[in-house]
Scaffold this motif. Structure first.
Motif, PDB file in Angstrom:
ATOM      1  N   PRO A   1       2.976  -2.981   6.374  1.00 25.77           N
ATOM      2  CA  PRO A   1       3.790  -3.260   5.342  1.00 25.77           C
ATOM      3  C   PRO A   1       3.546  -4.916   4.915  1.00 25.77           C
ATOM      4  CG  PRO A   1       6.164  -2.091   5.907  1.00 25.77           C
ATOM      5  CD  PRO A   1       4.643  -2.109   6.791  1.00 25.77           C
ATOM      6  N   SER A   2       3.994  -5.508   5.574  1.00 22.77           N
ATOM      7  CA  SER A   2       3.606  -7.134   6.010  1.00 22.77           C
ATOM      8  C   SER A   2       2.208  -7.561   6.144  1.00 22.77           C
ATOM      9  CB  SER A   2       4.970  -8.404   7.461  1.00 22.77           C
ATOM     10  OG  SER A   2       4.145  -7.394   8.027  1.00 22.77           O
ATOM     11  N   GLU A   3       1.363  -6.875   6.264  1.00 24.08           N
ATOM     12  CA  GLU A   3      -0.443  -7.487   6.287  1.00 24.08           C
ATOM     13  C   GLU A   3      -0.374  -7.166   4.270  1.00 24.08           C
ATOM     14  OE1 GLU A   3      -1.399  -6.541  10.536  1.00 24.08           O
ATOM     15  OE2 GLU A   3      -0.849  -4.615   8.892  1.00 24.08           O
ATOM     16  N   ILE A   4       0.038  -6.077   4.000  1.00 27.70           N
ATOM     17  CA  ILE A   4      -0.564  -5.581   2.193  1.00 27.70           C
ATOM     18  C   ILE A   4       0.438  -5.989   1.162  1.00 27.70           C
ATOM     19  CG2 ILE A   4      -1.493  -3.137   3.630  1.00 27.70           C
ATOM     20  CD1 ILE A   4       0.861  -2.252   2.672  1.00 27.70           C
ATOM     21  N   SER A   5      -0.650  -6.358  -0.252  1.00 21.88           N
ATOM     22  CA  SER A   5      -0.160  -6.671  -1.053  1.00 21.88           C
ATOM     23  C   SER A   5       1.080  -6.136  -1.459  1.00 21.88           C
ATOM     24  CB  SER A   5      -1.215  -6.821  -2.154  1.00 21.88           C
ATOM     25  OG  SER A   5      -1.752  -5.245  -3.016  1.00 21.88           O
ATOM     26  N   GLY A   6       1.915  -6.548  -3.102  1.00 21.33           N
ATOM     27  CA  GLY A   6       2.880  -5.702  -3.544  1.00 21.33           C
ATOM     28  C   GLY A   6       2.498  -4.233  -4.109  1.00 21.33           C
ATOM     29  N   GLY A   7       1.062  -4.434  -5.141  1.00 18.78           N
ATOM     30  CA  GLY A   7       1.095  -3.359  -5.325  1.00 18.78           C
ATOM     31  C   GLY A   7       0.373  -2.012  -4.264  1.00 18.78           C
ATOM     32  N   MET A   8      -0.350  -2.391  -2.982  1.00 20.90           N
ATOM     33  CA  MET A   8      -0.698  -1.487  -1.973  1.00 20.90           C
ATOM     34  C   MET A   8       0.632  -1.106  -1.481  1.00 20.90           C
ATOM     35  SD  MET A   8      -3.217  -3.712  -0.185  1.00 20.90           S
ATOM     36  CE  MET A   8      -3.971  -2.893   1.081  1.00 20.90           C
TER      37      MET A   8
ATOM     38  N   ILE B   1      10.127  17.752  -7.930  1.00 19.69           N
ATOM     39  CA  ILE B   1      10.590  17.064  -9.334  1.00 19.69           C
ATOM     40  C   ILE B   1      10.592  15.171  -8.464  1.00 19.69           C
ATOM     41  CG2 ILE B   1      12.771  15.825 -10.423  1.00 19.69           C
ATOM     42  CD1 ILE B   1      13.982  19.427  -9.947  1.00 19.69           C
ATOM     43  N   VAL B   2      10.074  14.926  -9.071  1.00 23.49           N
ATOM     44  CA  VAL B   2      10.183  13.222  -8.917  1.00 23.49           C
ATOM     45  C   VAL B   2      10.474  12.265  -9.478  1.00 23.49           C
ATOM     46  CG1 VAL B   2       8.522  11.608  -7.238  1.00 23.49           C
ATOM     47  CG2 VAL B   2       7.757  13.670  -7.377  1.00 23.49           C
ATOM     48  N   PHE B   3      11.030  11.366  -9.664  1.00 22.87           N
ATOM     49  CA  PHE B   3      11.410  10.309  -9.929  1.00 22.87           C
ATOM     50  C   PHE B   3      10.800   8.734  -9.158  1.00 22.87           C
ATOM     51  CE2 PHE B   3      14.764  13.209  -9.162  1.00 22.87           C
ATOM     52  CZ  PHE B   3      14.789  13.832 -10.353  1.00 22.87           C
ATOM     53  N   PHE B   4      10.530   7.940 -10.763  1.00 23.96           N
ATOM     54  CA  PHE B   4       9.251   6.930 -10.642  1.00 23.96           C
ATOM     55  C   PHE B   4       9.821   6.363 -10.554  1.00 23.96           C
ATOM     56  CE2 PHE B   4       6.505  10.820 -10.631  1.00 23.96           C
ATOM     57  CZ  PHE B   4       6.093  10.453  -9.204  1.00 23.96           C
ATOM     58  N   ASP B   5      10.052   4.938  -9.977  1.00 21.85           N
ATOM     59  CA  ASP B   5      10.830   3.448 -11.007  1.00 21.85           C
ATOM     60  C   ASP B   5      10.111   2.989 -10.787  1.00 21.85           C
ATOM     61  OD1 ASP B   5      12.682   2.453 -11.594  1.00 21.85           O
ATOM     62  OD2 ASP B   5      14.478   1.780 -10.230  1.00 21.85           O
ATOM     63  N   GLU B   6       9.811   2.563 -12.031  1.00 23.53           N
ATOM     64  CA  GLU B   6       8.622   1.458 -11.806  1.00 23.53           C
ATOM     65  C   GLU B   6       7.391   1.344 -10.926  1.00 23.53           C
ATOM     66  OE1 GLU B   6       9.145  -1.294 -14.341  1.00 23.53           O
ATOM     67  OE2 GLU B   6      11.042  -0.910 -14.510  1.00 23.53           O
ATOM     68  N   PRO B   7       6.413   2.448 -11.200  1.00 21.72           N
ATOM     69  CA  PRO B   7       5.548   3.310 -10.287  1.00 21.72           C
ATOM     70  C   PRO B   7       3.896   1.817 -10.415  1.00 21.72           C
ATOM     71  CG  PRO B   7       5.710   4.647 -12.018  1.00 21.72           C
ATOM     72  CD  PRO B   7       6.479   3.486 -12.124  1.00 21.72           C
ATOM     73  N   THR B   8       4.057   1.684 -11.973  1.00 21.67           N
ATOM     74  CA  THR B   8       2.666   0.653 -12.263  1.00 21.67           C
ATOM     75  C   THR B   8       3.000  -0.884 -12.305  1.00 21.67           C
ATOM     76  OG1 THR B   8       3.122   0.773 -14.434  1.00 21.67           O
ATOM     77  CG2 THR B   8       1.789   2.358 -13.193  1.00 21.67           C
ATOM     78  N   ALA B   9       4.533  -1.239 -12.449  1.00 25.06           N
ATOM     79  CA  ALA B   9       4.944  -2.611 -12.354  1.00 25.06           C
ATOM     80  C   ALA B   9       3.911  -3.351 -10.769  1.00 25.06           C
ATOM     81  CB  ALA B   9       6.626  -2.953 -12.059  1.00 25.06           C
TER      82      ALA B   9
ATOM     83  N   ILE C   1      -6.176  -1.319 -13.709  1.00 26.47           N
ATOM     84  CA  ILE C   1      -6.724  -0.383 -13.128  1.00 26.47           C
ATOM     85  C   ILE C   1      -6.242   0.442 -12.606  1.00 26.47           C
ATOM     86  CG2 ILE C   1      -9.433   0.643 -12.199  1.00 26.47           C
ATOM     87  CD1 ILE C   1     -10.261  -2.249 -13.271  1.00 26.47           C
ATOM     88  N   THR C   2      -5.613  -0.131 -11.355  1.00 21.55           N
ATOM     89  CA  THR C   2      -4.801   0.744 -10.165  1.00 21.55           C
ATOM     90  C   THR C   2      -4.053   1.073 -11.359  1.00 21.55           C
ATOM     91  OG1 THR C   2      -5.553  -0.760  -8.880  1.00 21.55           O
ATOM     92  CG2 THR C   2      -3.392   0.860  -8.248  1.00 21.55           C
ATOM     93  N   ALA C   3      -2.873   0.968 -12.749  1.00 22.47           N
ATOM     94  CA  ALA C   3      -1.331   0.964 -12.700  1.00 22.47           C
ATOM     95  C   ALA C   3      -2.729   2.592 -12.998  1.00 22.47           C
ATOM     96  CB  ALA C   3      -1.293   0.421 -14.211  1.00 22.47           C
ATOM     97  N   ALA C   4      -3.873   2.740 -14.538  1.00 19.18           N
ATOM     98  CA  ALA C   4      -3.997   3.345 -14.995  1.00 19.18           C
ATOM     99  C   ALA C   4      -4.397   4.309 -13.726  1.00 19.18           C
ATOM    100  CB  ALA C   4      -5.548   3.540 -15.485  1.00 19.18           C
ATOM    101  N   GLU C   5      -4.514   4.594 -12.965  1.00 22.46           N
ATOM    102  CA  GLU C   5      -5.660   5.804 -11.947  1.00 22.46           C
ATOM    103  C   GLU C   5      -4.163   5.880 -11.625  1.00 22.46           C
ATOM    104  OE1 GLU C   5      -9.489   3.230  -9.835  1.00 22.46           O
ATOM    105  OE2 GLU C   5      -7.116   3.174  -8.433  1.00 22.46           O
TER     106      GLU C   5
END
Ligand code: ATP
Ligand code: MG
Length: 249
Positions: A143-150, A166-174, A179-183
């Motif tokens: 995890p330390s080697e990747i970006s926040g979005g990753m 059932i899935v609960f997502f807390d700010e999945p695209t923040a 483009i990644t957010a839309a994906e």
């Protein structure tokens, strides 16, 4: 209302929760049918994350009821709660990956604990899950080697590892690029449609709300202020709803 017909996986009634004398949730009523993608909106600090934590049983409400697949979870002991949690996926606001494990190991973790898949089957499943969020080449990274979005995307892959209903997502695209957010939004919608997955998404991302959710619920002052389609929100004459949407888009 008794709910055992399995078409109403989430039923919340009169739910309240205070912290230090401050009522964060003040009588939430909400039912969510199977397969629906519901966006949970509200200003920062209105209790979206608190509500998600109650829904997964990480916190107990002061009063009110939460039924998951007809079962009241607010009064369940640890064993029963853990059994219900196996149907649930959860993506925390901070992706909450294990720092000492690679992305592959993070995603494999629930598979190891909760399934009887062979190591080869697990490896294949991890590969497919990471590929679905565009991280197929990052399986061995920490995890330390990747970006926040990753990190967010890896957390999403882990949340989906056990094929939750059932899935609960807390700010999945923040913090993701548009483009990644839309994906990610599209991925959540596709899974909902393909598998009848029910999703509750706490978000400030109005593009996702408009494009990818069936329904939006705006929380204000501990209550549901408005509950409807994105167009219902857009056409609302409530001054706070207009202000919220104008500020957000
Ligand atoms: N464990 C806790 N102890 C005390 N107060 C808490 C706790 N958890 C949440 N709160 C308070 O509850 C309120 C709602 O917090 P919450 O994290 O749910 O907001 P949110 O709607 O998710 O905001 P954001 O959009 O910034 O994520 C805040 O005032 C917060 O300080
Ligand atoms: Mg939050």
């Amino acid at each position: 209302m008794e709910n055992t017909d399995n078409t109403l996986p989430i039923a919340i009634a009169h739910l309240s929760k205070s912290f230090g004398g401050r009522k964060v949730l003040d009588g939430i009523d909400l039912t969510i049918p199977r397969g629906q993608t519901l966006s949970l909106l509200g200003r920062s600090g209105t209790g979206k994350s608190v509500l998600l934590r109650l829904l997964i049983g990480l916190d107990k409400p002061d009063s009110g009821s939460i039924r998951i697949d007809g079962e009241e979870i607010t009064s369940l002991g640890m064993d029963r709660l853990n059994r219900i949690r196996q149907k649930l996926g959860f993506l925390f606001q901070q992706a909450a990956l294990y720092d000492s494990l690679t992305l592959g190991e993070n995603v494999e973790f629930p598979l190891k604990r909760q399934t009887t898949l062979s190591p080869a089957e697990r490896t294949e499943k991890v590969r497919a899950l990471l590929a679905s969020v565009g991280l197929e080449r990052d399986v061995d990274k920490l995890p330390s080697e990747i970006s926040g979005g990753m990190k967010k995307r890896a957390g999403l892959a882990r949340a989906l590892a056990l094929d939750p209903a059932i899935v609960f997502f807390d700010e999945p695209t923040a913090g993701l690029d548009p483009i990644t957010a839309a994906e990610i939004g599209q991925l959540i919608t596709d899974l909902s449609k393909q598998r009848g997955m029910t999703s509750v998404v706490a978000t400030h991302d109005m593009h996702s709300v408009r494009c990818f959710s069936d329904r939006a619920v705006l929380l204000d002052k501990g209550r549901v202020l408005i509950d409807g389609s994105f167009d219902d929100l857009k056409n609302s004459s409530d001054p706070f709803v207009s202000e919220f949407l104008t500020a957000a888009v």
